[in-house]
Design an enzyme around this catalytic site. Structure first.
Site, PDB file in Angstrom:
ATOM      1  CE1 TYR A 117       1.212   5.591   6.008  1.00 26.26           C
ATOM      2  CE2 TYR A 117       1.365   4.455   3.893  1.00 26.26           C
ATOM      3  CZ  TYR A 117       0.739   4.642   5.117  1.00 26.26           C
ATOM      4  OH  TYR A 117      -0.349   3.864   5.458  1.00 26.26           O
ATOM      5  CE1 TYR A 498      -0.109   0.594   7.931  1.00 26.85           C
ATOM      6  CE2 TYR A 498       1.690  -0.972   7.718  1.00 26.85           C
ATOM      7  CZ  TYR A 498       0.751  -0.153   7.135  1.00 26.85           C
ATOM      8  OH  TYR A 498       0.680  -0.080   5.767  1.00 26.85           O
ATOM      9  NE  ARG A 499       3.962   2.327   4.837  1.00 29.83           N
ATOM     10  CZ  ARG A 499       3.570   1.783   3.683  1.00 29.83           C
ATOM     11  NH1 ARG A 499       2.582   0.888   3.669  1.00 29.83           N
ATOM     12  NH2 ARG A 499       4.156   2.095   2.551  1.00 29.83           N
TER      13      ARG A 499
HETATM   14  C1  LIG Z   1      -3.988   5.584  -3.354  1.00 28.79           C
HETATM   15  C2  LIG Z   1      -2.950   4.883  -2.583  1.00 28.79           C
HETATM   16  C3  LIG Z   1      -3.181   3.574  -2.163  1.00 28.79           C
HETATM   17  C4  LIG Z   1      -2.209   2.888  -1.441  1.00 28.79           C
HETATM   18  N1  LIG Z   1      -2.456   1.596  -1.051  1.00 28.79           N
HETATM   19  C5  LIG Z   1      -1.539   0.936  -0.331  1.00 28.79           C
HETATM   20  C6  LIG Z   1      -1.758  -0.401   0.073  1.00 28.79           C
HETATM   21  O1  LIG Z   1      -2.768  -1.011  -0.266  1.00 28.79           O
HETATM   22  N2  LIG Z   1      -0.828  -1.035   0.831  1.00 28.79           N
HETATM   23  C7  LIG Z   1       0.310  -0.413   1.186  1.00 28.79           C
HETATM   24  O2  LIG Z   1       1.136  -1.029   1.849  1.00 28.79           O
HETATM   25  N3  LIG Z   1       0.557   0.860   0.816  1.00 28.79           N
HETATM   26  C8  LIG Z   1      -0.323   1.554   0.079  1.00 28.79           C
HETATM   27  N4  LIG Z   1      -0.065   2.852  -0.310  1.00 28.79           N
HETATM   28  C9  LIG Z   1       1.197   3.481   0.128  1.00 28.79           C
HETATM   29  C10 LIG Z   1       2.374   3.350  -0.882  1.00 28.79           C
HETATM   30  O3  LIG Z   1       1.995   3.940  -2.102  1.00 28.79           O
HETATM   31  C11 LIG Z   1       2.809   1.925  -1.122  1.00 28.79           C
HETATM   32  O4  LIG Z   1       3.135   1.305   0.091  1.00 28.79           O
HETATM   33  C12 LIG Z   1       4.018   1.836  -2.059  1.00 28.79           C
HETATM   34  O5  LIG Z   1       4.215   0.487  -2.440  1.00 28.79           O
HETATM   35  C13 LIG Z   1       5.298   2.322  -1.398  1.00 28.79           C
HETATM   36  O6  LIG Z   1       6.124   2.908  -2.345  1.00 28.79           O
HETATM   37  P1  LIG Z   1       7.395   2.190  -2.981  1.00 28.79           P
HETATM   38  O7  LIG Z   1       7.100   0.743  -3.085  1.00 28.79           O
HETATM   39  O8  LIG Z   1       7.745   2.942  -4.186  1.00 28.79           O
HETATM   40  O9  LIG Z   1       8.419   2.314  -1.796  1.00 28.79           O
HETATM   41  P2  LIG Z   1       9.598   3.330  -1.625  1.00 28.79           P
HETATM   42  O10 LIG Z   1       9.077   4.700  -1.551  1.00 28.79           O
HETATM   43  O11 LIG Z   1      10.612   3.030  -2.616  1.00 28.79           O
HETATM   44  O12 LIG Z   1      10.086   2.871  -0.187  1.00 28.79           O
HETATM   45  C14 LIG Z   1       9.292   2.835   0.935  1.00 28.79           C
HETATM   46  C15 LIG Z   1      10.172   3.049   2.176  1.00 28.79           C
HETATM   47  O13 LIG Z   1      11.191   2.053   2.267  1.00 28.79           O
HETATM   48  C16 LIG Z   1      12.497   2.622   2.191  1.00 28.79           C
HETATM   49  N5  LIG Z   1      13.264   1.875   1.181  1.00 28.79           N
HETATM   50  C17 LIG Z   1      12.862   1.636  -0.068  1.00 28.79           C
HETATM   51  N6  LIG Z   1      13.781   0.912  -0.718  1.00 28.79           N
HETATM   52  C18 LIG Z   1      14.790   0.691   0.140  1.00 28.79           C
HETATM   53  C19 LIG Z   1      16.005  -0.020   0.047  1.00 28.79           C
HETATM   54  N7  LIG Z   1      16.354  -0.641  -1.086  1.00 28.79           N
HETATM   55  N8  LIG Z   1      16.808  -0.059   1.120  1.00 28.79           N
HETATM   56  C20 LIG Z   1      16.441   0.532   2.282  1.00 28.79           C
HETATM   57  N9  LIG Z   1      15.290   1.221   2.413  1.00 28.79           N
HETATM   58  C21 LIG Z   1      14.461   1.294   1.363  1.00 28.79           C
HETATM   59  C22 LIG Z   1      12.316   4.049   1.722  1.00 28.79           C
HETATM   60  O14 LIG Z   1      13.280   4.899   2.297  1.00 28.79           O
HETATM   61  C23 LIG Z   1      10.912   4.360   2.197  1.00 28.79           C
HETATM   62  O15 LIG Z   1      10.971   4.802   3.533  1.00 28.79           O
HETATM   63  C24 LIG Z   1      -1.007   3.545  -1.070  1.00 28.79           C
HETATM   64  C25 LIG Z   1      -0.802   4.848  -1.490  1.00 28.79           C
HETATM   65  C26 LIG Z   1      -1.746   5.516  -2.232  1.00 28.79           C
HETATM   66  C27 LIG Z   1      -1.469   6.907  -2.643  1.00 28.79           C
END
Ligand SMILES: Cc1cc2nc3c(=O)[nH]c(=O)nc-3n(C[C@H](O)[C@H](O)[C@H](O)COP(=O)(O)OP(=O)(O)OC[C@H]3O[C@@H](n4cnc5c(N)ncnc54)[C@H](O)[C@@H]3O)c2cc1C
Ligand SMILES: Cc1cc2nc3c(=O)[nH]c(=O)nc-3n(C[C@H](O)[C@H](O)[C@H](O)COP(=O)(O)OP(=O)(O)OC[C@H]3O[C@@H](n4cnc5c(N)ncnc54)[C@H](O)[C@@H]3O)c2cc1C
Lengths: 555, 555
Positions: A117, A498-499
C-alpha cells in the site's frame, strides 16, 4: 504519472555530497537547510536523518523509511526529504508547529510496514517522514479485567504478544494479528486493516485515541476526554460527536496513543481447512458460508483462498513451471500444480472458538453444511503434513504472529507487490464476478491472479496480490496500469476498494463520487478547517488540502 | 438558568391571536412572518404549523413536538416557533437553504420521543423543529441475505417489527428494541441509544448514512458513496476517512436515510431472572458478571436492576406507602415492599441465545457461577407470575417492542422524568460507588433513587431515572438541580455521562475537558467549517456555533 510528468509538483531534486535530495515542494535548498537547523534546535541531531543516501529497499525485517520499497512508479517519486523520530507527544506537537512554520509536509508512520500500500513512503515527494514508532514504542497499560490495552505507535503485534507472555497474561488475553506480525497495532488499525480472530476488525476494536492535530494541539477522544476517567479503555465514545473516524485512513492528525480491545481466552480453538476441488465451487462455497457467518456459527474472519496462492507459499513459479518465461500460469498447469500440492481450486481456512465440548459438535455441523459439494475435503491439523499452510493459519487464528506469508514473495524474483482490495457482498455470484474480472485483467496484463476472500459477517474483503519483479521498471509500471484498470472495472460493477496504495488513492477516492463527489467535498471542508497550511499528509486517501488542490498533484 | 434569566438570548415572545409565540433569536415578528411565507412558498401550508397554540404535553403515544413534555425548566423555554414536516430529501435541502437565508435555527427530530433527554424540544428557544418522521417514514429496503435494512427517519421500532412480520421475515430477522417501541430506529441510534439483544449497540450496528449538511448539500457515507454499490448495507466504511461519527450526538447534519444491521434468528432464546436479596450483593453480582460478559457467555446487553424499580412497575409509591408525603422511600419501607413483591434488592435480567440444546446447559453454567451468593434465586418464565416484569424483558430480549416500561411512570403523579446516565466500568466497586453517590444525592434532594445497569462487555450504562411531578414547578427545578450536582460529583470520581437532557448538555460536555477543552475546540472547529451560519441544532451536546458561542447561551 510519476515525478517526471509533474515537474512543477515534485520537490526540486538537488545533488548533495551523498546523493540526490528531494526537497519539499516550494522549498529551496537554502530554506530546507535552515528548516532542518531549526528542527535540530529542539530535536537534537541524533533523531533526524536527511534522506540523501543511496535508496536501499531493505527487506521485511529492515523496512525502508526513505521511500516505497515496493515502488510501482519511479523508485524516487514517493520519497522523504528527511526522517525524524519524536520521543514524546510534546515532540510531536513541536514538530507539527515547526512544519506549519516552514510549510513542510509531514508523513507519520508507526512502523512503516504498509507494504503493498506504499510502505513508509509519503504521498508528496520531499515530505518529512515521522518515524513515530522508533522511540514511542511503549505498552502504556494492559488491563486484564477489561481485556484491553493502551499502546504507543511503535508497538508491533509481535511486541504486544511477547509482552503479554512476559507479564503472565499470554494464556488469558489473546491479540489479533494480521498475516504478518511485524506491523504496528496502531498503524494497521488506522488504515482499517484486518485480522482473523473474532476481533479481526482492528479499527472496530480500538477504544480511545490521543491525537496531535495539524495545528499542534493535542486532543483525547472517548472517555479519556474526561480527566481521571476510568472508562477510557472500556467505552468507545465520549459525550457528543464521535470524532475518531476522521482520523482513520485520513490526514487529520497524528495519533500518539490508542486503546485496543483484546480477546479473553475462549477456552480452546479448532482450526480447520476445507478444500474445494473445482473452480466453480466458489459460488456454492460462498453461498453456503453466508448463513454460517451471519448466524455466527463461524464467529471470526476466516478466509477462502485461491489454491494457487497456497501453492505460491510452497514453491516459486519457476519451481513449478520452469518454462513460464514471465507468462501467467495457464489453467492446465494450475491443475497440475494443485494436484501435486494436494490442493483444490479454493481452500477455506476457518476456526471454531471455545472448549472442545462445543467445537467438536460444531465442526460436525460445519461439515454437514458443505457435504453436498462434490469432492469437498475436510481436514484438521492432524490430517495435513507439517509444511501445510493450515499450521500457519492455526497460529494466526490463535493470535500468534507468524512470518509464513512472506514465503509467497518467492513466487517471482525480486518480488514487490501491490494489493487490489475490493469489498464484495458474501454472495457466490458476486465472488465469481469479481474473480472473473480480476483474473481476466491479470492475464491480459501478464500477471497471475492470486486472490483471497476474508469474510466478515456481511461482506468480504477480496484481496488480490499482484506480484511483480521490482528489478524490471516496465513490470512495475504494468502492475500499476493493471490496478488502474481494475479500479475502474470494479466501480462500473458497483464494487469499491477498502484501502489502496498511495499511488492510487486519488483514483479510488474518485470512485466514491456520489452526488458530484459530495463525500470528498465534505472531507476537504474538514481537512481545510483542521489543516489550513496543508502540512499533514497531503493527498492521503485522495484528500488534498486547499494549497495543493487542483494544482496537478492527483495521480 | 431558564428563559427568564437569559432575556437577551431567548427569542422574543410575542402575543398572537392564539397564544404566545417564541421567535427565533434575533428575528422580529415581521421577519418571522416573511420567513414563514417564504417557507410556505415551497413547502405548502399543510406541512407547517406555527407553535402559538396552547402547550399540550400529550402522552407517550401523542408526543408533543412543540416543547419538552417532561420539561425541567420553564415549560416554554425549550420551545419551537414552528414545526415543519419535509416529505423528501429535496425538501430537507430546501428547508436547510431557507434556514441559512433567514438565519433561523433548525432542530430535526425523527419521532421526537426522546423523553427524559428533552423530547422533541429544541435547545434554542424559537428554533424550527423539523418533524422528519411524519412523511419520511418508509422502509426503503430489507435484505434477508445480509440481514440488513435501510430506513427513513420516521420508521419506529414497532413499525419495523410489524413490517418484517408482514413480509414474512418476522421469524428470520430479529430487530433490537429499546425499553419502549415507539421511538425511531434512526433517532435512537443517532443519540447512541441502547437495546438489549446482541445487537443492542444501535449506533455500532448502523451501516451507511445519507445526510443533508448544514449548507444544504447531501452526502452519502460508506459504500453507497460509490454509485451503484451493492455493499452499502454490508460494510460500514468508505475509502478514506470515516465521517459517520460526527453526525452522532451532533449538530452537523440531518440524516435522511440510514442502514441498520438486523439479527438472524438464533434458533431460540432463554430469558431468565436472577434475584439478589441483599443490597451489598451488587458488588459480587457485578464482579461475577464481568468475566461472563467478556467471554461472551452472555452475548447480549442484560440488565442489573434495582428491585425497587421493578416494584415501581407493579404499583405506585402511594399504593405501597400511602403516608410518603413526597419523601423518598426509606430502606425499611423498601424492604417491606421488596418482600411483598417477592423481589430482591437487585434483579438481573439476562438471556441466552441459541437452540435449547445449547442454552439449557449454558443456563446451568450461569447458575453455578452465581450459586455462592447468599439467598440468590434463579427463575425462568415458568417460575414467575403473569404480571412479572420478566415476561416484558423476555419480549425485549427477543426484539419484540413493548410498552411495559411506561408503567413506572405511575410511581408519582403527573410523572415527568429525567435520566442521569453515567458510564461505569464492569466492576463491583465502581457500581457500588456510583449507586452510593446517586442514592445519597437523590435522598438529599428528596427523590427516590431508581437505577439500572445495562451491561455491555466492557462497560455498563448506569441509568438513573428521576421521577418528578410535572405539575410542581419547584419539583422540576429540584430535579434539574439534583442532576447538576450528580454530573459534578460523577466527574470528580472519573465518571462521565453517555447522553443527557438538552438542558444539561453544556455541563456534561464541560466535564470532557481534558487539555483545556481540546475535544470541544475540535468539535467547534468542525462545526464552524460545516455550519458557518450556525443554523443546525445550535447547542446540541454543548457544541455551539460561532455566532452563539460565548453569548451566554450555555446553561
Ligand atoms: C505479505 C503481506 C501480508 C499482509 N497481510 C495483511 C493483513 O493480513 N491484514 C492487513 O491489514 N494488512 C496486511 N498487509 C499490509 C500491511 O503490511 C499491514 O497492514 C501492516 O500492519 C501495516 O504497516 P504498519 O502497521 O507498519 O503501518 P504504518 O505503515 O506505520 O501505517 C499505516 C498507515 O497509517 C498511517 N499512520 C501510521 N501511524 C500513524 C500515526 N501514529 N498517526 C497517523 N497516521 C499514522 C500511515 O501514514 C500509513 O498510511 C500485508 C502486507 C504484506 C506484504
Ligand atoms: C420509559 C422510557 C424508557 C426508555 N428506554 C430507553 C432505552 O431502553 N434505550 C434508549 O436508548 N433510550 C430509552 N429511552 C429514551 C428515548 O425515549 C429513546 O431513546 C427514543 O428512542 C428516542 O426518541 P426518538 O427515537 O423518537 O428520537 P428523536 O427524538 O427523534 O431523536 C433523538 C435525537 O436525535 C436527533 N435526531 C433525530 N432524528 C434526526 C435526524 N434525522 N437527523 C439528525 N438528527 C436527528 C434529535 O435531534 C434528538 O436529539 C427511554 C425513555 C423512556 C421515557
Amino acid at each position: 504519472m510519476a515525478g517526471s510528468t509533474h515537474p512543477a509538483n515534485t520537490g526540486r531534486s538537488v545533488e548533495t555530497a551523498r546523493r540526490k535530495l528531494t526537497l519539499p515542494p516550494g522549498i529551496s535548498l537554502h530554506q530546507f537547510e535552515r528548516a532542518m537547523d531549526d528542527l535540530r534546535s529542539f530535536m537534537g541531531t541524533e533523531h533526524i536523518e536527511i534522506n540523501d543516501g543511496p535508496l536501499n529497499d531493505g527487506d521485511y525485517y529492515h523496512t525502508a523509511l526513505s521511500h516505497d520499497s515496493y515502488s510501482v512508479m519511479e523508485r524516487d517519486y514517493f520519497i522523504a526529504s528527511a526522517v525524524v523520530s519524536p520521543g514524546s507527544t510534546a515532540d510531536v506537537q513541536a514538530i507539527v508547529r515547526w512544519a506549519n512554520k516552514w510549510k513542510i509536509p509531514l508523513w507519520p508512520v508507526s512502523i512503516g510496514r504498509n507494504l503493498g500500500y506504499g510502505g513508509a513512503a509519503p504521498r508528496v515527494p520531499g515530505s518529512v517522514v515521522m518515524n513515530m514508532g522508533l522511540r514511542m514504542n511503549q505498552i502504556l497499560n494492559v488491563d486484564e479485567h477489561t481485556a484491553t490495552c493502551v499502546l504507543q505507535p511503535g508497538v508491533t503485534y509481535v511486541g504486544l504478544y511477547e509482552h503479554l507472555k512476559k507479564i503472565g497474561l499470554g494464556d488469558k488475553l489473546l491479540i489479533d494479528v494480521p498475516d504478518l506480525g511485524g506491523g504496528s497495532v496502531m498503524g494497521n488499525a488506522l488504515d482499517r486493516g484486518v485480522g482473523y480472530t473474532p476481533m479481526g476488525d482492528h479499527w472496530g476494536n480500538h477504544c480511545g485515541m490521543e491525537v496531535v492535530l495539524p495545528n499542534g494541539e493535542v486532543v483525547r477522544t472517548g472517555m479519556d476526554a474526561l480527566p481521571g476517567s476510568n472508562c477510557g479503555q472500556s467505552y468507545q465514545h465520549n459525550f457528543g460527536p464521535s470524532v475518531d473516524g476522521i482520523f482513520s485512513q485520513a490526514s487529520n492528525g497524528i495519533v500518539t496513543r490508542m486503546g485496543f480491545w483484546l480477546m479473553p481466552n475462549p477456552g480452546g480453538m479448532l482450526p480447520f481447512m476445507i478444500t474445494f476441488k473445482h473452480r466453480d465451487d466458489l459460488i456454492d462455497a460462498v453461498d453456503t458460508l453466508r448463513p454460517m457467518m451471519l448466524s455466527r456459527l463461524l464467529g471470526n474472519i476466516p478466509s477462502l483462498r485461491l489454491g494457487m496462492w497456497d501453492a505460491a507459499t510452497y514453491g516459486s513459479k519457476s519451481d513449478y513451471w520452469p518454462e513460464h518465461g514471465g507468462r501467467p500460469v495457464p489453467e492446465d498447469i494450475e491443475d497440475r500444480i494443485l494436484e501435486q500440492e494436494d490442493l483444490g481450486a479454493w481452500v477455506f481456512y476457518g476456526a471454531l472458538y471455545g472448549p472442545d465440548s462445543i467445537t467438536a459438535p460444531t465442526w460436525e455441523v460445519v461439515k454437514s453444511k458443505f457435504a453436498h459439494i462434490k469432492d469437498v475435503r475436510f481436514q484438521l491439523r492432524e490430517d495435513v503434513p507439517e509444511r501445510s499452510y493450515l499450521h500457519d493459519r492455526a497460529a494466526v487464528f490463535a493470535g500468534v504472529p507468524t512470518w509464513r506469508e512472506l514465503d509467497w514473495h518467492r513466487w517471482v524474483p525480486n518480488a514487490g507487490e501491490l494489493f487490489f482490495a475490493p469489498i464484495s457482498p458474501v454472495s457466490g455470484v458476486d465472488a465469481k464476478k469479481q474473480v472473473g474480472m480480476c483474473k481476466a485483467r491479470c492475464i491480459e496484463y501478464g500477471f497471475d491472479y492470486l486472490g483471497t476472500f476474508y469474510i466478515a459477517a456481511r461482506e468480504m474483503h477480496h484481496i488480490v496480490t499482484i506480484l511483480f519483479d521490482r528489478a524490471k521498471p516496465e513490470e512495475r509500471r504494468r502492475a500499476e496500469k493493471l490496478l488502474r484498470v481494475l479500479i475502474d472495472d470494479a466501480a462500473k460493477l458497483g464494487y469499491g476498494e477498502y484501502r489502496t496504495h498511495i499511488a492510487l488513492g486519488d483514483q479510488v477516492a474518485g470512485t466514491y463520487n456520489w452526488n458530484n463527489n459530495a463525500l470528498m467535498r465534505l472531507n476537504e471542508t474538514i481537512k481545510d478547517a483542521l489543516d489550513p497550511n496543508g502540512i499533514m499528509q497531503p493527498g492521503r486517501s485522495g484528500v488534498w488540502p486547499k494549497s495543493y488542490r487542483g494544482q496537478g498533484w492527483e495521480l
